[in-house]
Structure formats: C-alpha cells, structure tokens
Design a protein around this motif. Structure first.
Motif, short mmCIF file in Angstrom:
data_model
loop_
_atom_site.label_atom_id
_atom_site.label_comp_id
_atom_site.label_asym_id
_atom_site.label_seq_id
_atom_site.Cartn_x
_atom_site.Cartn_y
_atom_site.Cartn_z
N GLU A 77 0.83 -1.21 0.00
CA GLU A 77 0.00 0.00 0.00
C GLU A 77 0.86 1.26 0.00
O GLU A 77 0.51 2.25 -0.65
CB GLU A 77 -0.93 -0.02 1.22
N THR A 78 1.99 1.22 0.73
CA THR A 78 2.89 2.38 0.74
C THR A 78 3.45 2.63 -0.65
O THR A 78 3.49 3.78 -1.13
CB THR A 78 4.03 2.15 1.74
N ILE A 79 3.89 1.57 -1.33
CA ILE A 79 4.42 1.71 -2.69
C ILE A 79 3.35 2.26 -3.62
O ILE A 79 3.62 3.15 -4.44
CB ILE A 79 4.94 0.36 -3.21
N ALA A 80 2.14 1.75 -3.52
CA ALA A 80 1.06 2.21 -4.39
C ALA A 80 0.78 3.69 -4.20
O ALA A 80 0.53 4.42 -5.17
CB ALA A 80 -0.21 1.40 -4.11
N SER A 81 0.85 4.16 -2.96
CA SER A 81 0.56 5.57 -2.68
C SER A 81 1.68 6.50 -3.16
O SER A 81 1.45 7.68 -3.37
CB SER A 81 0.35 5.77 -1.18
N GLU A 82 2.88 5.94 -3.36
CA GLU A 82 4.03 6.76 -3.73
C GLU A 82 4.40 6.66 -5.21
O GLU A 82 5.31 7.36 -5.66
CB GLU A 82 5.25 6.35 -2.88
N THR A 83 3.69 5.81 -5.97
CA THR A 83 4.06 5.57 -7.37
C THR A 83 2.85 5.76 -8.27
O THR A 83 2.08 4.82 -8.49
CB THR A 83 4.64 4.15 -7.55
N PRO A 84 2.64 6.95 -8.80
CA PRO A 84 1.42 7.21 -9.59
C PRO A 84 1.38 6.49 -10.93
O PRO A 84 0.29 6.11 -11.38
CB PRO A 84 1.46 8.73 -9.78
N ASP A 85 2.51 6.30 -11.58
CA ASP A 85 2.53 5.63 -12.88
C ASP A 85 2.23 4.14 -12.69
O ASP A 85 2.93 3.45 -11.95
CB ASP A 85 3.88 5.82 -13.56
N ALA A 86 1.21 3.63 -13.39
CA ALA A 86 0.74 2.27 -13.15
C ALA A 86 1.79 1.22 -13.51
O ALA A 86 1.95 0.22 -12.80
CB ALA A 86 -0.54 2.01 -13.94
N ALA A 87 2.51 1.42 -14.64
CA ALA A 87 3.52 0.44 -15.05
C ALA A 87 4.67 0.39 -14.05
O ALA A 87 5.11 -0.69 -13.64
CB ALA A 87 4.03 0.76 -16.45
N LYS A 88 5.16 1.56 -13.63
CA LYS A 88 6.24 1.61 -12.66
C LYS A 88 5.76 1.07 -11.31
O LYS A 88 6.51 0.44 -10.57
CB LYS A 88 6.75 3.04 -12.51
N ARG A 89 4.50 1.36 -10.98
CA ARG A 89 3.95 0.89 -9.72
C ARG A 89 3.89 -0.64 -9.69
O ARG A 89 4.30 -1.27 -8.70
CB ARG A 89 2.55 1.46 -9.51
N LEU A 90 3.44 -1.25 -10.78
CA LEU A 90 3.35 -2.70 -10.82
C LEU A 90 4.74 -3.33 -10.73
O LEU A 90 4.93 -4.33 -10.01
CB LEU A 90 2.65 -3.15 -12.12
N ALA A 91 5.72 -2.75 -11.40
CA ALA A 91 7.09 -3.26 -11.31
C ALA A 91 7.63 -3.14 -9.90
O ALA A 91 8.25 -4.06 -9.37
CB ALA A 91 7.98 -2.51 -12.29
N ALA A 92 7.38 -2.00 -9.25
CA ALA A 92 7.86 -1.78 -7.89
C ALA A 92 7.18 -2.73 -6.90
O ALA A 92 7.81 -3.22 -5.96
CB ALA A 92 7.61 -0.33 -7.47
N ALA A 141 -3.30 -1.68 -10.20
CA ALA A 141 -2.33 -1.28 -11.21
C ALA A 141 -2.60 -1.98 -12.54
O ALA A 141 -2.55 -1.37 -13.62
CB ALA A 141 -0.91 -1.58 -10.73
N VAL A 142 -2.89 -3.28 -12.48
CA VAL A 142 -3.21 -4.02 -13.70
C VAL A 142 -4.47 -3.47 -14.34
O VAL A 142 -4.54 -3.29 -15.57
CB VAL A 142 -3.37 -5.53 -13.39
#
Length: 223
Positions: A77-92, A141-142
């Motif tokens: 959840e922390t990563i999701a809140s800090e990574t707006p770009d969906a592709a980068k978020r899914l990778a992270a 993200a998907v």
C-alpha cells in the motif's frame, strides 16, 4: 475493586505482542518450540491468561499468518501511494514482493505456507482479508494498465497470472533454484509478454484449434 476490563484496542496490543514473541520462537526453535506456555513466558503472562486471547496453538498460528501478510500489505500500500505511474507501480510492487520473501523468508513461509497440516480447507477469514489487502495494489495497477490499453485481456486473469509469477519466482528463488547472480529481472516478471499462462499468438491459436484457443484466451502484455 474489580479490575477494569481491557478495551478491544488493548486486547489487540496484547495479541500483537504475543505474535511477535511467537514468531521469534517459531523462527528460532521451529514448531516444536512454539507453545502457548512458551509464548506466555516470553511476554510475562501466565499460560491461562494467554488462552483468553488465543483458544489454542492453531488460533495463534492463524493470527501470526494474518499479521505477516498484513505487514506485506502495508508495504504494498505504501508503494502504491508513492508511485502514480501504473507500469512503474506494478514493477515496484513485484520487486517489493520478492524482497519481502528474500529478506524475511521465515515470515514469507509463515504467511503463505499453510502451517502445520495446512488450513484443512479454506484459509481463516482474518487471513483472507489481509491477502485481499496485499493483492489490491497490484490488482488496481493491472486494471489501470488494461484501461489504458497497455495490457490486453481480462484484468482479473492478467492480475492472477502476474501475482502467480511473482509468487512462484519467490518460492523457487528461496529454494535455491535461482542463484542471485542468475535471476531474471523481477521488475519485469509477468510483463513484456511473459504471461505464458494466458499469452497465445495467432499462429498458436490456429495450430491448436478452436478448443485450445477458448481454453487459453489472449492476454498479451506489452509494456
């Protein structure tokens, strides 16, 4: 004067304290060393008092699993809140999942191993709730990537394939099948066309026939 009953928040604090002590015992001594009596001694309680919080060892293990998965969910959840770009978020999110397994293997096995004899059926409700929390950021993200037409296919099927790839990779890596110097890029795992569970080319569909094509619907990931 009668002792004031504990609030639900105070009870939750005792359960979390007991679970932290129980996880240390489990990781240090194995299942045989994990008993209600041993956990009670670690936190300065009597065994009888601790039984008012956990009916038995199985109930304690269920709470421990839910707590371990909940901590993974917090990370996701922390990563999701800090990574707006969906592709980068899914990778992270995929990288964080792998790092959780690598840096906390005992907790990862506790969370997803099913414990002594498995669950004997469906996982407990509290654990299912925490798994749903842990899966939600990658599912969202998907869905965003499918909506943006960066992924093609059914969002739920793609998400399950990606999650399965992450989890399978983590389990194999923990078992030593992938030495650290030879491992694939976890950030891209499940993406860039590697969704082999659902990814079928037109030629493969034609060669396999209509039944196979229906069994394996196209979901070509191309990030």
């Amino acid at each position: 004067m009668p002792r004031k009953p504990l609030t639900e928040e105070e009870k939750a604090l005792v359960r979390r304290k007991a679970c932290r002590a129980a996880r240390k015992l489990l990781h240090a001594e194995g299942s045989a060393g994990l008993t209600i009596r041993a956990v009670a001694a670690e936190i300065g309680m009597s065994a009888m008092s601790l039984y008012t919080y956990f009916e038995n060892k199985a109930a304690l293990l269920d709470y421990m699993r839910a707590m371990a998965v909940g901590e993974l969910a917090d990370i996701q959840e922390t990563i999701a809140s800090e990574t707006p770009d969906a592709a980068k978020r899914l990778a992270a999110l995929g990288l964080a999942y792998q790092q959780y397994a690598e840096t906390r293997p005992d907790d990862f096995r506790l969370a997803f191993g099913g414990g002594e004899g498995g669950f004997g059926g469906e996982a407990p409700e509290a654990l299912r709730d925490q798994i749903a929390r842990a899966m939600a950021p990658s599912r969202e993200a998907v869905a965003a990537l499918v909506a943006a037409r960066k992924l093609k296919g059914d969002a739920a099927e793609i998400h399950m394939a990606v999650w399965s790839a992450w989890h399978g990779y983590a389990m194999l890596a923990m078992a030593g099948y992938w030495p650290a110097t030879q491992r694939p890029d976890i950030e891209g795992l499940g993406l860039r066309g590697e969704l082999t569970m659902t990814n079928v080319t037109p030629k493969e569909k034609e060669a396999a026939g209509p039944k196979a094509a229906r069994r394996r619907p196209e979901a070509n990931a191309s990030i």
